[in-house]
Design an enzyme around this catalytic site. Sequence first.
Site, PDB file in Angstrom:
ATOM      1  N   ASP A 198      37.954  51.191  55.785  1.00 54.27           N
ATOM      2  CA  ASP A 198      37.387  51.975  54.685  1.00 54.27           C
ATOM      3  C   ASP A 198      37.847  51.415  53.347  1.00 54.27           C
ATOM      4  O   ASP A 198      39.035  51.463  53.027  1.00 54.27           O
ATOM      5  CB  ASP A 198      37.843  53.434  54.801  1.00 54.27           C
ATOM      6  CG  ASP A 198      37.243  54.299  53.708  1.00 54.27           C
ATOM      7  OD1 ASP A 198      36.076  54.684  53.842  1.00 54.27           O
ATOM      8  OD2 ASP A 198      37.935  54.566  52.702  1.00 54.27           O
ATOM      9  N   TYR A 231      38.578  50.194  44.684  1.00 53.86           N
ATOM     10  CA  TYR A 231      39.833  49.687  45.257  1.00 53.86           C
ATOM     11  C   TYR A 231      40.014  48.195  44.924  1.00 53.86           C
ATOM     12  O   TYR A 231      41.097  47.643  45.115  1.00 53.86           O
ATOM     13  CB  TYR A 231      39.891  49.847  46.778  1.00 53.86           C
ATOM     14  CG  TYR A 231      39.690  51.255  47.309  1.00 53.86           C
ATOM     15  CD1 TYR A 231      39.656  52.358  46.466  1.00 53.86           C
ATOM     16  CD2 TYR A 231      39.529  51.480  48.669  1.00 53.86           C
ATOM     17  CE1 TYR A 231      39.448  53.635  46.969  1.00 53.86           C
ATOM     18  CE2 TYR A 231      39.338  52.751  49.177  1.00 53.86           C
ATOM     19  CZ  TYR A 231      39.285  53.833  48.319  1.00 53.86           C
ATOM     20  OH  TYR A 231      39.079  55.091  48.832  1.00 53.86           O
ATOM     21  N   HIS A 244      30.738  57.690  45.966  1.00 53.79           N
ATOM     22  CA  HIS A 244      32.185  57.946  46.042  1.00 53.79           C
ATOM     23  C   HIS A 244      32.570  59.378  45.667  1.00 53.79           C
ATOM     24  O   HIS A 244      33.454  59.976  46.282  1.00 53.79           O
ATOM     25  CB  HIS A 244      32.923  56.959  45.137  1.00 53.79           C
ATOM     26  CG  HIS A 244      34.361  56.788  45.488  1.00 53.79           C
ATOM     27  ND1 HIS A 244      34.979  55.565  45.481  1.00 53.79           N
ATOM     28  CD2 HIS A 244      35.320  57.660  45.865  1.00 53.79           C
ATOM     29  CE1 HIS A 244      36.242  55.705  45.844  1.00 53.79           C
ATOM     30  NE2 HIS A 244      36.473  56.973  46.079  1.00 53.79           N
ATOM     31  N   SER A 271      30.841  61.227  49.497  1.00 53.47           N
ATOM     32  CA  SER A 271      32.273  61.509  49.567  1.00 53.47           C
ATOM     33  C   SER A 271      32.616  62.524  48.491  1.00 53.47           C
ATOM     34  O   SER A 271      32.046  62.485  47.390  1.00 53.47           O
ATOM     35  CB  SER A 271      33.052  60.206  49.347  1.00 53.47           C
ATOM     36  OG  SER A 271      34.435  60.465  49.327  1.00 53.47           O
ATOM     37  N   GLN A 316      32.850  62.143  53.297  1.00 53.68           N
ATOM     38  CA  GLN A 316      34.281  61.776  53.380  1.00 53.68           C
ATOM     39  C   GLN A 316      35.042  62.627  52.375  1.00 53.68           C
ATOM     40  O   GLN A 316      34.802  62.521  51.175  1.00 53.68           O
ATOM     41  CB  GLN A 316      34.463  60.285  53.067  1.00 53.68           C
ATOM     42  CG  GLN A 316      35.907  59.847  53.170  1.00 53.68           C
ATOM     43  CD  GLN A 316      36.140  58.383  52.826  1.00 53.68           C
ATOM     44  OE1 GLN A 316      36.941  58.054  51.971  1.00 53.68           O
ATOM     45  NE2 GLN A 316      35.449  57.484  53.509  1.00 53.68           N
ATOM     46  N   LEU A 375      47.258  61.764  56.092  1.00 54.98           N
ATOM     47  CA  LEU A 375      48.720  61.914  56.165  1.00 54.98           C
ATOM     48  C   LEU A 375      49.250  62.643  54.928  1.00 54.98           C
ATOM     49  O   LEU A 375      50.453  62.618  54.665  1.00 54.98           O
ATOM     50  CB  LEU A 375      49.376  60.532  56.278  1.00 54.98           C
ATOM     51  CG  LEU A 375      48.881  59.665  57.440  1.00 54.98           C
ATOM     52  CD1 LEU A 375      49.513  58.279  57.395  1.00 54.98           C
ATOM     53  CD2 LEU A 375      49.161  60.339  58.769  1.00 54.98           C
ATOM     54  N   LYS A 419      54.141  65.181  53.185  1.00 54.83           N
ATOM     55  CA  LYS A 419      54.448  66.404  53.947  1.00 54.83           C
ATOM     56  C   LYS A 419      55.093  66.091  55.293  1.00 54.83           C
ATOM     57  O   LYS A 419      55.166  66.967  56.151  1.00 54.83           O
ATOM     58  CB  LYS A 419      53.138  67.172  54.204  1.00 54.83           C
ATOM     59  CG  LYS A 419      52.409  67.611  52.957  1.00 54.83           C
ATOM     60  CD  LYS A 419      53.008  68.902  52.461  1.00 54.83           C
ATOM     61  CE  LYS A 419      52.159  69.511  51.362  1.00 54.83           C
ATOM     62  NZ  LYS A 419      52.820  70.713  50.809  1.00 54.83           N
ATOM     63  N   SER A 466      48.088  52.264  55.766  1.00 54.64           N
ATOM     64  CA  SER A 466      49.467  51.785  55.773  1.00 54.64           C
ATOM     65  C   SER A 466      49.474  50.285  55.544  1.00 54.64           C
ATOM     66  O   SER A 466      48.530  49.592  55.912  1.00 54.64           O
ATOM     67  CB  SER A 466      50.167  52.096  57.099  1.00 54.64           C
ATOM     68  OG  SER A 466      51.475  51.529  57.060  1.00 54.64           O
TER      69      SER A 466
END
Length: 280
Positions: A52, A57, A118, A150, A173, A202, A207, A243
């Site tokens: 994604d 980005y 977006h 999104s 999204q 996440l 959290k 990640s």
Amino acid sequence: MARTELTLTSSVPLRGSEARMPVLGFGVYQIDRPDCAAACLRALSAGYRHIDTAQIYQNEEEVGAALRCCGLPREAIFVTTKIRYPRLGKGKTYLRALQSVRKIDPRDDGYVDLFLVHSPHALKPKDRKELWLALEKLHAEGRIRAIGVSNYQPEHLEEMKGYATVWPPAVNQILLHPWTQQRETVDYCNEHGIILQAFSPLARGMKLREPALVGIAEKVGKSPAQVLIRYCLQKGWVPLPKSEKEEHIEQNADVFCFSISQDDMATLDGLDRRQGPKFE
Ligand SMILES: NC(=O)c1ccc[n+]([C@@H]2O[C@H](COP(=O)([O-])OP(=O)(O)OC[C@H]3O[C@@H](n4cnc5c(N)ncnc54)[C@H](OP(=O)(O)O)[C@@H]3O)[C@@H](O)[C@H]2O)c1
């Protein structure tokens, strides 16, 4: 398919497309350009088949580079990108979207699997229409396999009925994790067969020490991050964890050999702050 039977290669059909979308995606937001191709390759080698990205980005080219050098056929990998702002002038929004397709898959007949508007926020209705119609055109031309949105709330999805030829969108999204469940939008999408992708599943890592989550993680013998990803899968959402660390990338894909009990799902449901996300 029962969510307990899911595997890393499971996928869901997408409206308006012959392509199927893998149920786990790899997010590349805030992965810097020099690191992005390597992160995608790590994810692909860990078994992810869904990436994604987005124009803002600024790493679509690096995602494309990973596609070309990973050794897998193009058809084996599902790529999503997003367009945030329309461009003034005839055809310029369409060309801006086409530019993304070319960055990701520069072949003459290259394509993107899923292209999203977006965000509806900070845009006028005419801008939202402009963006959607540009995506419809590329979809009709075969350069995008499926189109979606999104950060859309029910009011934006209803507004689309006034201008969209393709409706409902294949995907919405949105920000989804136990603390932000956006129930009204989720119910609307479920009623209309719009697949929900969960971004920031996440909760951006903020959290992971919450006692209720840690307790469930200890019970199932997995990490809090794995429980959050598994939670999305059992809700029927398509999580997109990000990640850059090899260990986390692998761990986040290892979420198909356990399940969260109904009671523990209810505990996680109960963490919802019942607040929508804040938009500019
Ligand atoms: N449509 C939209 O408006 C929108 C908005 C935001 C995000 N997104 C998409 O959703 C994707 C994910 O969202 P996100 O990047 O905001 O946040 P996220 O996936 O919820 O969280 C990422 C954070 O969690 C850490 N992390 C990852 N795996 C971990 C693990 N196993 N244990 C501990 N920490 C872990 C990461 O650090 P490390 O890198 O150090 O592992 C990073 O700091 C984005 O990359 C993007 O593709 C879309």
